[in-house]
Design a protein around this motif. Structure first.
Motif, PDB file in Angstrom:
ATOM      1  N   THR A 113       7.794  -1.780  10.417  1.00  0.00           N
ATOM      2  CA  THR A 113       8.560  -2.448   9.361  1.00  0.00           C
ATOM      3  C   THR A 113       9.940  -1.813   9.343  1.00  0.00           C
ATOM      4  N   HIS A 122       7.675  -1.494   2.149  1.00  0.00           N
ATOM      5  CA  HIS A 122       6.748  -2.458   1.540  1.00  0.00           C
ATOM      6  C   HIS A 122       6.410  -3.535   2.570  1.00  0.00           C
ATOM      7  N   PHE A 123       5.262  -3.379   3.215  1.00  0.00           N
ATOM      8  CA  PHE A 123       4.869  -4.256   4.317  1.00  0.00           C
ATOM      9  C   PHE A 123       5.012  -5.733   3.977  1.00  0.00           C
ATOM     10  N   HIS A 152       3.218 -11.061   3.265  1.00  0.00           N
ATOM     11  CA  HIS A 152       1.845 -10.658   2.978  1.00  0.00           C
ATOM     12  C   HIS A 152       0.868 -11.076   4.076  1.00  0.00           C
ATOM     13  N   SER A 156       0.344 -10.637   9.182  1.00  0.00           N
ATOM     14  CA  SER A 156      -0.658 -10.185  10.139  1.00  0.00           C
ATOM     15  C   SER A 156      -0.783 -11.184  11.280  1.00  0.00           C
ATOM     16  N   CYS A 169       4.057   1.508   9.190  1.00  0.00           N
ATOM     17  CA  CYS A 169       4.677   0.941   7.998  1.00  0.00           C
ATOM     18  C   CYS A 169       4.659   1.958   6.865  1.00  0.00           C
ATOM     19  N   ILE A 172       1.331  -0.484   1.887  1.00  0.00           N
ATOM     20  CA  ILE A 172       0.654  -1.709   2.324  1.00  0.00           C
ATOM     21  C   ILE A 172      -0.574  -1.922   1.459  1.00  0.00           C
ATOM     22  N   ALA A 176      -3.626  -6.895   2.831  1.00  0.00           N
ATOM     23  CA  ALA A 176      -2.910  -6.869   4.111  1.00  0.00           C
ATOM     24  C   ALA A 176      -3.622  -5.953   5.103  1.00  0.00           C
ATOM     25  N   GLN A 177      -4.186  -4.856   4.612  1.00  0.00           N
ATOM     26  CA  GLN A 177      -4.939  -3.963   5.492  1.00  0.00           C
ATOM     27  C   GLN A 177      -6.135  -4.689   6.094  1.00  0.00           C
ATOM     28  N   GLY A 189      -0.122   3.645   7.887  1.00  0.00           N
ATOM     29  CA  GLY A 189       0.662   3.432   6.682  1.00  0.00           C
ATOM     30  C   GLY A 189       1.150   4.735   6.070  1.00  0.00           C
ATOM     31  N   CYS A 215      -0.021  -0.051  -1.274  1.00  0.00           N
ATOM     32  CA  CYS A 215       1.310  -0.435  -1.714  1.00  0.00           C
ATOM     33  C   CYS A 215       1.435  -0.205  -3.210  1.00  0.00           C
TER      34      CYS A 215
END
Length: 241
Positions: A113, A122-123, A152, A156, A169, A172, A176-177, A189, A215
């Motif tokens: 990122t 912030h992913f 978001h 991916s 990143c 997260i 998203a993970q 992360g 996150c």
């Protein structure tokens, strides 16, 4: 011989992958991503089955079958207190906004990122990734790529379509993970600082990251840092070099 299942087009990977009753779950039900897509199109977007079929690139009868199965599974969870897990299925990300990605030149592609040379924190809100192609443990090419407003869960799929296998990143969220794990992307992360330095640290086996990162936009703290020892990764997979 059974006819191979044709991949169904979905707009994006979901933000959330697991739903469970507050008082504990009475078993688990798996809802596939293509089944979920029919629920999104028919119930949330209020499309007809013909319109949904056109968007997913399948026959209307396929949409009907997927939707009926999805509704039975959701009803089972609601009525019998089962955990709903979204995973699997025959699907591919389809977005008209996806750019043409640079060809992958190494045996590994790392995405970071990116903003002003630093790891963006912030992913889900990143506007840019920096791609690094790696061969024989060294970066042979790097390029900054815009996300075209993807956010978001869609990010991916964006990374998967770009051939990325590893992500670095900052913060997260849990959804998203799960999306990255579903897409087969190893991620690190809780990383901050210069993006190029972070990639070199990963390749050297001493990247400082946080395996429990969340996150802050989701109300979770960033926890303690962890140092990568060269053969560790967030999902327990080795780092290809």
């Amino acid at each position: 011989m059974a006819r191979p299942i044709r991949c169904r087009k979905i707009r994006a990977l979901p933000e959330f992958y697991r739903f469970s009753p507050d008082d504990g779950a009475n078993g688990e039900v798996q809802l596939t991503l293509d089944e979920l897509e029919t629920v999104r199109l028919l119930d949330s977007s209020a499309l007809t089955q013909e319109e949904a079929a056109a968007q997913m690139g399948v026959a209307r009868t396929t949409v009907t079958a997927l939707y009926e199965t999805a509704r039975r599974k959701i009803a089972d969870c609601l009525l019998n207190g089962r955990r709903l897990v979204i995973s699997g299925g025959a699907w591919k990300i389809e977005s008209k906004e996806m750019p043409d990605f640079p060809a992958k030149e190494g045996n590994m592609r790392i995405a970071v990122t990116f903003e002003n040379g630093e790891v963006f924190q912030h992913f889900g809100h990143t506007g840019f990734f920096k791609f690094y192609d790696v061969a024989d443990g060294a970066v042979i090419k790097s390029e900054v790529v815009g996300t075209n407003g993807q956010g978001h869960g869609a990010l991916s799929g964006f990374l998967k379509n770009a051939g990325v296998d590893t992500l670095i990143c900052g913060g997260i969220g849990g959804g998203a993970q799960a999306a990255l794990k579903e897409a087969g992307i190893t991620f690190f992360g809780g990383v901050s600082g210069n993006a190029d330095d972070a990639v070199q640290a990963l390749l050297a086996g001493n990247l400082v990251y946080n395996p429990n990162v969340k996150c802050s936009h989701h109300g979770d703290g960033h926890g303690e840092a962890h140092s990568c020892s060269g053969n560790c990764a967030h999902h327990g997979e080795g780092v290809s070099q």
